[in-house]
Design a protein around this motif. Structure first.
Motif: not given
Length: 86
Positions: A52-65
């Protein structure tokens, strides 16, 4: 009187065309994707950042790698459409 009307009309047209060009440039700049190779990711977050914090910054989030940023800047998509010369 006619000279003033023509001048006002010219100014209005210049402003309209300027706004149109700016809107088109912004639309092209807004084309982005979160799909990229992990090595292409540019960090956008901080340790412990949530999705949520990441997307609020306008960024992408992917914790799979592991070993690469989970919160990262989106990549701009180049506009490959050619404009009609007519």
């Amino acid at each position: 009187m006619e000279h003033k009307v023509i001048c006002v009309l010219a100014v209005v047209l210049m402003l309209a065309f300027g706004s149109l060009a700016q809107a088109q440039a912004q639309a092209q700049a807004q084309e982005e994707t979160c799909i990229m190779a992990p090595r292409e990711r540019i960090n956008c977050g901080f340790p412990g950042v949530t999705a949520q914090q990441c997307t609020e910054r306008g960024c992408c989030f992917d914790d799979s790698v592991r070993g690469f940023p989970w919160c990262f800047h989106p990549m701009a998509i180049e506009n490959t459409q050619e404009e009609c010369p007519f």
